[in-house]
Motif scaffolding. Structure first.
Motif, short mmCIF file in Angstrom:
data_model
loop_
_atom_site.label_atom_id
_atom_site.label_comp_id
_atom_site.label_asym_id
_atom_site.label_seq_id
_atom_site.Cartn_x
_atom_site.Cartn_y
_atom_site.Cartn_z
N HIS A 149 -37.12 16.39 -39.08
CA HIS A 149 -37.04 17.89 -39.02
C HIS A 149 -36.20 18.24 -40.24
O HIS A 149 -36.82 18.91 -40.98
CB HIS A 149 -36.58 18.56 -37.82
CG HIS A 149 -37.32 18.01 -36.49
ND1 HIS A 149 -36.86 18.44 -35.24
CD2 HIS A 149 -38.82 17.62 -36.14
CE1 HIS A 149 -37.83 18.15 -34.29
NE2 HIS A 149 -38.97 17.71 -34.93
N LEU A 150 -35.00 17.75 -40.29
CA LEU A 150 -34.10 18.16 -41.26
C LEU A 150 -34.75 17.71 -42.89
O LEU A 150 -34.78 18.48 -43.76
CB LEU A 150 -32.83 17.84 -41.18
CG LEU A 150 -32.13 18.53 -39.90
CD1 LEU A 150 -30.98 17.75 -39.75
CD2 LEU A 150 -32.16 19.82 -40.20
N LEU A 151 -35.22 16.40 -42.57
CA LEU A 151 -35.60 15.86 -43.88
C LEU A 151 -36.67 16.38 -44.67
O LEU A 151 -36.84 16.81 -45.84
CB LEU A 151 -36.07 14.27 -43.81
CG LEU A 151 -36.44 13.47 -44.76
CD1 LEU A 151 -35.36 13.36 -46.22
CD2 LEU A 151 -37.11 12.22 -44.51
N HIS A 186 -24.71 23.18 -36.76
CA HIS A 186 -26.06 23.33 -36.42
C HIS A 186 -26.71 22.05 -36.52
O HIS A 186 -27.81 21.78 -35.74
CB HIS A 186 -26.59 23.76 -38.11
CG HIS A 186 -28.30 23.94 -38.18
ND1 HIS A 186 -29.04 24.90 -37.61
CD2 HIS A 186 -28.82 23.05 -38.91
CE1 HIS A 186 -30.13 24.64 -37.98
NE2 HIS A 186 -30.10 23.62 -38.80
N ALA A 187 -26.34 20.87 -36.91
CA ALA A 187 -26.76 19.60 -36.75
C ALA A 187 -26.54 19.12 -35.24
O ALA A 187 -27.51 18.60 -34.63
CB ALA A 187 -26.26 18.62 -37.65
N LEU A 188 -25.27 19.41 -34.79
CA LEU A 188 -25.20 18.94 -33.18
C LEU A 188 -26.00 19.94 -32.33
O LEU A 188 -26.63 19.19 -31.26
CB LEU A 188 -23.80 19.41 -33.09
CG LEU A 188 -23.17 19.08 -31.64
CD1 LEU A 188 -23.51 17.56 -31.17
CD2 LEU A 188 -22.00 19.57 -31.27
N GLY A 189 -26.30 20.99 -32.63
CA GLY A 189 -27.16 21.87 -31.67
C GLY A 189 -28.34 21.56 -31.91
O GLY A 189 -29.14 21.49 -30.77
N HIS A 190 -28.71 21.14 -33.07
CA HIS A 190 -30.31 20.68 -33.39
C HIS A 190 -30.68 19.26 -32.41
O HIS A 190 -31.57 19.18 -31.77
CB HIS A 190 -30.74 20.55 -34.50
CG HIS A 190 -31.87 20.30 -35.04
ND1 HIS A 190 -33.24 20.88 -34.54
CD2 HIS A 190 -32.55 19.08 -35.88
CE1 HIS A 190 -34.16 20.26 -35.08
NE2 HIS A 190 -33.86 19.24 -35.54
N LEU A 296 -28.40 17.34 -42.52
CA LEU A 296 -28.90 16.04 -42.61
C LEU A 296 -28.23 14.79 -42.81
O LEU A 296 -28.31 13.83 -42.09
CB LEU A 296 -30.28 16.13 -43.79
CG LEU A 296 -31.04 14.70 -44.17
CD1 LEU A 296 -31.81 14.41 -43.01
CD2 LEU A 296 -31.90 14.91 -45.24
N LEU A 297 -27.03 14.82 -43.71
CA LEU A 297 -26.25 14.05 -44.05
C LEU A 297 -25.34 13.75 -42.54
O LEU A 297 -24.99 12.53 -42.42
CB LEU A 297 -25.40 14.33 -44.94
CG LEU A 297 -25.99 14.54 -46.46
CD1 LEU A 297 -24.94 14.88 -47.66
CD2 LEU A 297 -26.86 13.25 -46.86
N VAL A 298 -25.40 14.96 -41.78
CA VAL A 298 -24.51 14.56 -40.59
C VAL A 298 -25.27 13.81 -39.51
O VAL A 298 -24.82 13.17 -38.72
CB VAL A 298 -23.96 15.88 -40.10
CG1 VAL A 298 -23.51 15.63 -38.72
CG2 VAL A 298 -22.86 16.51 -40.88
#
Length: 419
Positions: A149-151, A186-190, A296-298
Motif C-alpha cells: 500500500h505504502l510503496l 501512521h504506520a502502526l495504525g495502518h 514505508l521505511l518503518v
C-alpha cells in the motif's frame, strides 16, 4: 465662387409637462442656418438668427414627440446603412484597461466540485476496502500488503514530484524530526488495521474503529490536559454501548481482529496529537508524501521479520497458483493505488469544507463502507450486531456534530477577540 448652404432645420414643438418651466423667455420655432464657404476658403462662418424676446405669460415647455429631422444627413445615413462607433468592452476589461481572466470551472461551480470530491472519496474508499478484503481471502499476509500500500503511494508521489505536480517542498532536519512521530503512528495504525481486516469481517473492523473518537477524547483530556465538555463524553456512551453489542454477537469475531483494531484506534489517536504539533505550513499533499515515505521505511523491517520466511516458502507460490501471476500483481498494485488516492482525496476534500461538513462526511463514509461490504461479501450478521452497529454510528454522528459546533464557537470567539 458661390456659397454652399446646407441648413440644419430643427423644429421643436413641445408637449405639456405641468411641473417643468423654462425662464420667462419662451423658446420659439427657429431655423439654425449653417453657412459654409466654398471648399477653397479657409474660413467658416456660423450665422444664427436672433431669438426674439417674448414677455408673455409663463407657459410650460412642449415637446411634440416627433423625431428630429436632419435634412442633410438623412440621405447619407440611408445610403451607408449604419454608423460605426467605437465601443469599449467593459465586461472583459477593468477600469485600467487590463483584461480580466475568466473564472475557472471550479470557481464558477464550487458546490459541484466539492460534491465530486466527496463522491470520489467514498467511491475509492469502498473499492479499496472490498478489493483489499478479496486479496486477503487468498493472500493473508497483512504486513506485506501494508508495505505494498505504502510503496505504491510513494512511487506515485515520486512520479508526481518528477513532473512538478505538485512541486516538491524542501525538507530539513527539523521537519524530519517533527514528522517522524506522525509517520510512525501512521504506520502502526495502518498495519494494525490491515491485520484486523485480514482476521475479521470488514464491517466488524469498521464498527470497532468507530471507537476512535472515544480514544481521541481520552487522549485530549488525560495526555494534552484539555478539558472535554460533559456533552462530548455523554455522546460517546452510545458508541461504546453499540460496539460492545456488535462485538458480543459478531459471527466472525476473534481476538486478533478485535485487539488489532483497538491498537489501530490508539495509534491514529496519537497520530492526530502529533499532527497538531507538526503544523509546519507545508501543503497537505507534500506532508502526506513525506509521511508515506517515512512510514514505508518503518513498515519494511517487521514485514520481513514476521512474514518474510512464510512468503518465501509458500506465500507467493500459493497466491500465484490460486489466481495467476498477472491478477496477483495487478490486485496488489490497484489496492495500493486506491489506498493512496482515497487518503489524498480525503485530505483535499476536508480542506474544502467546514468542520461540521467534515464530521458528517466522515460518518457517512463509514456507513457506506459497512453497508457495501455486507452486500458484496454477503456477510451474515445477527440482529444484535446490526443494532449495535447502528447505535455506534449514531453515537459517532452525535459526537462529531457536537465537537464541530464547539470548534466553530472557539474559532468565532478567537476571531472576535483579535478584531
Amino acid at each position: 465662387m458661390a456659397l454652399v448652404t446646407n441648413p440644419f432645420q430643427c423644429s421643436i414643438q413641445t408637449s405639456r409637462f405641468s411641473s417643468l418651466y423654462l425662464s420667462p423667455k419662451k423658446v420659439t420655432t427657429n431655423h439654425v442656418v449653417l453657412k459654409t464657404r466654398s471648399l477653397g476658403s479657409k474660413s467658416t462662418c456660423l450665422a444664427f438668427s436672433p431669438l426674439p424676446e417674448n414677455q408673455g405669460p409663463q407657459k410650460p415647455v412642449e415637446f411634440s414627440g416627433k423625431a428630429l429631422r436632419f435634412s442633410g444627413w438623412s440621405e447619407l445615413l440611408r445610403r451607408r446603412g449604419s454608423v460605426e462607433f467605437p465601443v469599449v468592452a467593459a465586461t472583459t476589461a477593468d477600469a485600467d484597461g487590463y483584461a480580466k481572466p475568466s473564472k475557472s470551472f471550479a470557481e464558477r461551480y464550487p458546490a459541484l466540485v466539492t460534491g465530486f470530491f466527496f463522491f470520489m472519496w467514498y467511491f475509492l474508499n469502498v473499492i479499496f476496502n472490498i478489493l483489499n478484503k478479496k486479496v486477503y481471502n487468498y493472500f493473508p499476509y497483512p504486513y506485506f500488503v501494508s508495505v505494498v500500500h505504502l510503496l505504491v503511494g510513494v512511487v506515485y508521489c515520486l512520479v508526481s514530484w518528477g513532473v512538478g505536480l505538485p512541486k516538491r517542498a524542501p525538507i530539513n532536519k527539523e521537519l524530519l524530526v517533527i514528522l517522524t512521530p506522525v509517520a510512525f503512528c501512521h504506520a502502526l495504525g495502518h498495519v494494525m488495521s490491515n491485520v484486523s481486516f485480514a482476521a475479521v469481517a470488514v464491517s466488524f473492523t469498521h464498527t470497532i474503529k468507530a471507537l476512535e473518537p472515544f480514544f481521541n477524547a481520552a487522549a485530549s483530556q488525560f495526555v494534552l490536559g484539555q478539558q472535554i465538555p460533559l456533552s462530548l463524553w455523554l455522546s460517546l456512551a452510545p458508541v461504546v454501548i453499540g460496539v460492545s453489542m456488535a462485538s458480543l454477537t459478531e459471527l466472525s469475531f476473534n481476538w486478533t481482529g478485535f485487539i488489532s483494531a483497538m491498537i489501530s484506534n490508539i495509534a491514529f489517536t496519537y497520530r492526530s496529537i502529533y499532527s497538531k504539533k507538526a503544523m509546519t505550513g507545508m501543503d497537505s499533499t507534500n506532508v502526506y508524501a513525506y509521511i508515506s515515505i517515512i512510514a514505508l521505511l518503518v513498515c519494511i523491517p517487521p514485514a520481513i521479520i514476521i512474514e518474510g520466511p512464510q512468503l518465501m516458502q509458500y506465500g507467493f507460490r500459493d497466491a500465484i497458483a490460486k489466481v495467476g501471476l498477472y491478477k496477483f500483481l495487478s490486485d496488489l498494485f490497484w489496492i495500493g493505488m486506491f489506498y493512496h488516492l482515497y487518503n489524498q482525496l480525503a485530505t483535499n476534500t476536508l480542506e474544502r469544507v467546514a468542520p461540521l461538513t467534515h464530521a458528517v462526511g466522515n460518518v457517512l463514509k463509514r456507513v457506506f463502507v459497512i453497508g457495501f461490504s455486507i452486500v458484496v461479501f454477503g456477510n451474515r450478521i445477527s440482529t444484535q450486531t446490526g443494532i449495535g452497529t447502528v447505535i455506534a454510528i449514531a453515537g459517532v454522528a452525535i459526537y462529531s456534530l457536537i465537537k464541530a459546533n464547539i470548534e466553530e464557537q472557539k474559532r468565532k470567539a478567537a476571531a472576535t477577540s483579535t478584531s
